[in-house]
Design an enzyme around this catalytic site. Structure first.
Site, PDB file in Angstrom:
ATOM      1  CE1 TYR A 132      28.851  65.514   0.767  1.00 14.65           C
ATOM      2  CE2 TYR A 132      28.178  67.794   0.390  1.00 14.65           C
ATOM      3  CZ  TYR A 132      29.115  66.890   0.651  1.00 14.65           C
ATOM      4  OH  TYR A 132      30.409  67.301   1.062  1.00 14.65           O
TER       5      TYR A 132
ATOM      6  CB  SER B 180      34.276  70.111   9.237  1.00 17.47           C
ATOM      7  OG  SER B 180      33.764  69.265   8.869  1.00 17.47           O
TER       8      SER B 180
ATOM      9  CG  LEU C 260      30.682  75.462  14.113  1.00 12.91           C
ATOM     10  CD1 LEU C 260      29.167  75.561  14.233  1.00 12.91           C
ATOM     11  CD2 LEU C 260      31.282  76.164  15.017  1.00 12.91           C
TER      12      LEU C 260
ATOM     13  N   GLY D 199      30.343  69.961  15.047  1.00 13.50           N
ATOM     14  CA  GLY D 199      29.350  70.220  15.907  1.00 13.50           C
ATOM     15  C   GLY D 199      30.045  70.459  17.261  1.00 13.50           C
TER      16      GLY D 199
ATOM     17  CG  LEU E 114      35.519  73.503  17.438  1.00 13.49           C
ATOM     18  CD1 LEU E 114      36.172  73.884  16.410  1.00 13.49           C
ATOM     19  CD2 LEU E 114      36.160  74.265  18.780  1.00 13.49           C
TER      20      LEU E 114
ATOM     21  N   GLY F 144      30.199  73.617  21.577  1.00  9.73           N
ATOM     22  CA  GLY F 144      30.393  73.481  22.928  1.00  9.73           C
ATOM     23  C   GLY F 144      29.429  72.266  23.352  1.00  9.73           C
TER      24      GLY F 144
END
Length: 344
Positions: A53, A233, A235, A238, A240, A242
């Site tokens: 990372y 992950s 979400l 991102g 999820l 929306g």
């Protein structure tokens, strides 16, 4: 904050784990420090990182996330209050700049571990994880296993013996796997059981409303063998939240890094629309519903949440207070039946 323990240990960990892979590219050092300050203030005592990372990993920035965590430890003096997880990369033709050989040989593990410790400004890592398998198997968007030419020879006993040596030296406390399969988990458990070697405590795999593949095989493995899932992950990059339903913006992660496109399919979009309707019906944000679904699974140890803004981080942490009813779960399962795991 809600807490559990790292499986088969007495180490208390928060049910929310701070993911840090944006520190060093999408987030500056100051922003990373602000996120760690806020998360710690809210009771998050579990941070996850990796040698490769920030993401996407490249020569100029690999290791930057660990360095930012290290400077926060030095500034805050809170190292002993944080459960720290990091990872060693597996084989990849893309990351040859990291060291001479990307494998889990004793030499490679020693070099990777020592470099991580130096960047993190600490003498030990609480949970050291193998970022992905050395062998060729189904991971990173490959749904099913396919036989491929593979020069890998089973070295799992040697890997565990090497990690055991670093545990005895005090550089590592516990070990975990990441992006693994049921076969891989069982091989590690087999070696630890019959050779009296360290036992894996966790597995870090993707899990979300758009990817519930973990439930096939690995969920039973975790429950019966007492291995905790660290869901990454949750979400779906991102999706999820929306926000992508309102149109793509240049600073959105999928726009910035199109190579990470596993959640950018038409099926994912259609499934997300249906999940958004459920959330709206019950007065929840889609973020709250998506994270609550992950948080309340029996095989979960901790959900890894990452954010690029403090506002996102605040909402993500607050989701831990949301509990989904049986009615909501039934409606979620109905969408899963229409779009079963659209993101492999």
């Amino acid at each position: 904050m809600k807490y559990t323990t790292l499986p088969n240990t007495d180490i208390k960990i928060s049910k929310i784990c701070l993911g840090t892979m944006t520190f060093g590219q999408q987030n500056t050092e100051a922003e990373g420090h602000a996120q760690m300050d806020y998360a710690f203030e809210k009771g998050v005592n579990f941070f996850d990182t990796a040698e490769m990372y920030s993401i996407p990993s490249k020569l100029e920035t690999y290791g930057s996330t660990e360095k930012i965590i290290g400077t926060w430890f030095k500034k805050s003096g809170k190292r002993e209050e944080v459960v720290l997880a990091s990872k060693i990369v597996g084989p990849s033709p893309s990351f040859g700049y990291m060291r001479e050989k990307l494998d889990f040989s004793p030499k490679s593990i020693q070099v990777a571990l020592d470099q991580s410790l130096q960047r993190l400004q600490t003498d030990y890592i609480d949970l050291y994880q193998l970022h992905w398998p050395e062998r060729k198997t189904n991971m990173f968007g490959q749904r099913g296993f396919k036989v491929q030419p593979d020069a890998w020879e089973d070295n799992i006993q040697l890997v565990l013996e090497t990690l055991d040596g670093f545990i005895k030296q005090g550089k590592i406390k516990h070990i975990g796997l990441s992006n693994e399969t049921p076969w891989g988990v069982m091989r590690f458990l087999e070696e630890s059981k019959y050779k009296n070697l360290p036992r894996v405590k966790t597995i870090q795999n993707p899990y979300s409303l758009l990817n519930r593949i973990f439930e096939t095989g690995l969920s039973e493995m975790c429950l019966r063998e007492n291995i905790g899932l660290l869901a990454y992950s949750p979400l779906a990059f991102g999706v999820l939240s929306g926000k992508y339903l309102k149109g793509m913006k240049p600073n959105y992660r999928i726009a910035l890094f199109p190579q990470y496109g596993r959640y950018n399919s038409e099926q994912c979009t259609e499934a997300t629309k249906l999940y958004q309707k459920i959330a709206d019906k019950y007065g929840l944000s889609l973020t709250e519903m998506a994270l609550a679904f992950v948080n309340q699974q029996a095989f979960m140890a901790s959900s890894i949440i990452g954010a690029t803004t403090l506002e996102q981080l605040k909402e993500n942490i607050a989701s831990l207070d949301v509990v989904l009813s049986d009615e909501i779960l039934k409606e979620i399962d109905a969408v899963q039946a229409i779009f079963p795991d659209p993101a492999p």
